[in-house]
Design a protein around this motif. Sequence first.
Motif, mmCIF file in Angstrom:
data_model
loop_
_atom_site.group_PDB
_atom_site.id
_atom_site.type_symbol
_atom_site.label_atom_id
_atom_site.label_comp_id
_atom_site.label_asym_id
_atom_site.label_seq_id
_atom_site.Cartn_x
_atom_site.Cartn_y
_atom_site.Cartn_z
ATOM 1 N N ASN A 7 0.864 -1.184 0.000
ATOM 2 C CA ASN A 7 0.000 0.000 0.000
ATOM 3 C C ASN A 7 0.900 1.234 0.000
ATOM 4 N N ARG A 19 -2.623 0.436 -4.346
ATOM 5 C CA ARG A 19 -2.273 -0.960 -4.076
ATOM 6 C C ARG A 19 -1.640 -1.576 -5.326
ATOM 7 N N ASN A 66 0.200 -7.062 -5.117
ATOM 8 C CA ASN A 66 -0.483 -8.048 -4.281
ATOM 9 C C ASN A 66 -0.111 -9.418 -4.845
#
Length: 764
Positions: free
Chosen positions: A80, A85, A88
């Motif tokens: 983050n 974002r 991931n």
Amino acid sequence: MLFSVARLRLFLSALSLLPVVTAHQKTLFTSSVSYCAPPENLLVEQFDIAYFPANNSIVFNVTAASVQANVNVSANLFLNVYGLRPFNHTIDICTLFGGALCPLPLYNFSGHETLQLPSSVDITKHLPAIAFQIPDLEAFVQLTLTETSTGDLKACLQSTLSNGWSTHQPGVSWALAGLALVTLFSAIWQSFVPDSLAPARLLDLLGLYQLIASSGFFDLNYPVVYRAFAANFSWTMGLFSQSAQSSMQRSINSLRHHTGGRLADASQGGTTALVNRKLSPYSQPVSGGAAAFAIPPSLIASAKALPKVNLASLAARTASAVEAPSVRDVQTVTGSSSNLLEAGVPIYANTVGIATANAFMTAFFSALILLAVAAFVLAVSYGLIILATRRSQSRWLMAIKARFPIIAREWGLRIALICYFPLVTFALYEWTLKDSWLVIVISVITFLTIAGIVGYATFRILHHLRRSSPYLLPTDLPAMSPLFAHYRAPRYFYFAFPILALFLRAVLIAAGKNAGTAQIILVVIFEALLLAAYIVCRPGQTRRADVLGVFVGIVRVACAGLLIAYIEPINLAPIPRVAIGFVVLVVFSIAVIVMFLNALWNLGLEHVWRRRPFNALRSRSGSSTGDDQSALEKGANSEKSKSDVRVSAVAVDERPRNPTPTHNEEIDPAVRQTYPAFTPTTTIAEPSSAHSTDTSTSYGHQIQSRWRLATHTRSSSAADSTITRTPLSTSYGPSPVDDTRPPSPSQFGHSRQPTIEEERLSHP
């Protein structure tokens, strides 16, 4: 698993392994580590990772323990950056170290390593370029370990990232202190100079410093960049940056704990990990939950009982090992624990290595040190003056010696004004903590003392204005001049407004520590009223002073208004919040530079600019009465020292239009004139005719009056004595003549016709 954690830590830790120069390279490294879910089978003691984009490599240093057998986990890395974002990724840790971590071994293992990432894994493409350059980066990586068979969460770690740049730098604090020292030097040597504003500008500069520092004390969701910027000014509030294990902090901790103190001490590993996760940089919801919890004691005991294994022996190193980073313990943050840092004073104080409960005592000791240094300097200075006057009886030295007690009292009041806001703020805040009873007693005594000194001086000045002229304040209350000397005489009362504003600000910081919305709104109102009062009163001695005061007032109102964006219910997005933080710190920085330039101007730049000689500072009025002339306040008509030495004063820029003296002024003997006493034996000059008037009058000579003539009325009694007349002035004509005739009508101030009796007497 550790290595997945290492990946998230990678982004940051490498920087911590290298010298300061490396911090200026493009690097991301871990700045804090904390749990974000209760650990069930994995206990992490140390976790440092750094990422170098130049060669796409990672450096890690991990110490952890696995306490459950036959647990296969997968790791997920979540990045983050300012609410974005970009990354991931799920990692199969069974592929690491030849499958040595599947299942997780029952070991207390540690290791440090450098890993060269494959070209297929390019982390830089997921990160904005600004992430490597912006100071006080707001980014964190979250690592979650999930059991592959059941999907249960086994561990959750959050690591904040840094790129090595920050607005909180020791060099900045030293530079600010250097500016203050220059202003202090100007204020000291111009304490003897008439009409100098340098001592007042020292208070203005330190007041601005304290305002900036206290702007980080409110219960607001500040961006990290502004928290770091405000921490540069912490020393002006008595909070000098130091280690949590410094001798002063350890002494204060011991004092508190032996007198009923139960609050936590400062953390050695920094404050970011202890920040409430509702605040920046943890202001965005994250997957895996952000629940606060406590580590079960049984888990810690089980981890300590496990054998220790170095991960480096489990597989061949993929790259040469590097020096291990410094140990950083993983913090545990709970919603009810005492080590949770809320916004305001707790985060601010811990940022500079001071526990929340130690803030008052640290400021108290700083004030004592300042007072001791000032007393020593004044004592040594007075001793040198005494020795100098014994060797030389110059009028200049004797004048300084005579005025030194007043100057010492002036500087005593200035020190009280400098310490007023910090001590009042932290004393009030200490009462809300309800920690050590001894610290509370000391805070009460300190509050009454400092508030009493400033309050007494304020009362004396305001009470004096009720019964006397404001132009006599420099004469009657010279030792209290730091409060009013830089204001015009008709506006001497304005000094009470800033003092009241500081007290209300301290009350808001302490009493409203859990109500950020009310705090900042009331602060904006107070600052706006203070600015309006300044614009209406225009208390400055010169137009430049008024312009400077209005400028500083506008800066205070504008910056306080911008801080409204940090109210938690507003929930402003991270990027706009950081942008506003940069705007506020730039505006405050400009104000600091302007104040410093003003200090240089008062130091003598004004005379260089106008090509005046520096000795003009000795008397700006140009009418000095000698080397022993004491410092004069602008607009004053006279000044008298306590030793009954009167000093003549001349107004520099303006003179009071209608001063009201409270005592009779002694007439200069040089202008006294002795007039001849009236004697009833007078002679009236012979008029030239009955119808003519005396034309021999001239300015500067005594003329006749009717009451003088009343003593010459003729009586019909034979016992009347003969009246001898002498001239009243030698300028009235010829020599006197003995005559018994009545005066001419022209001598009565009019030209009426004589009566028959008067004609008969006039011409016998």
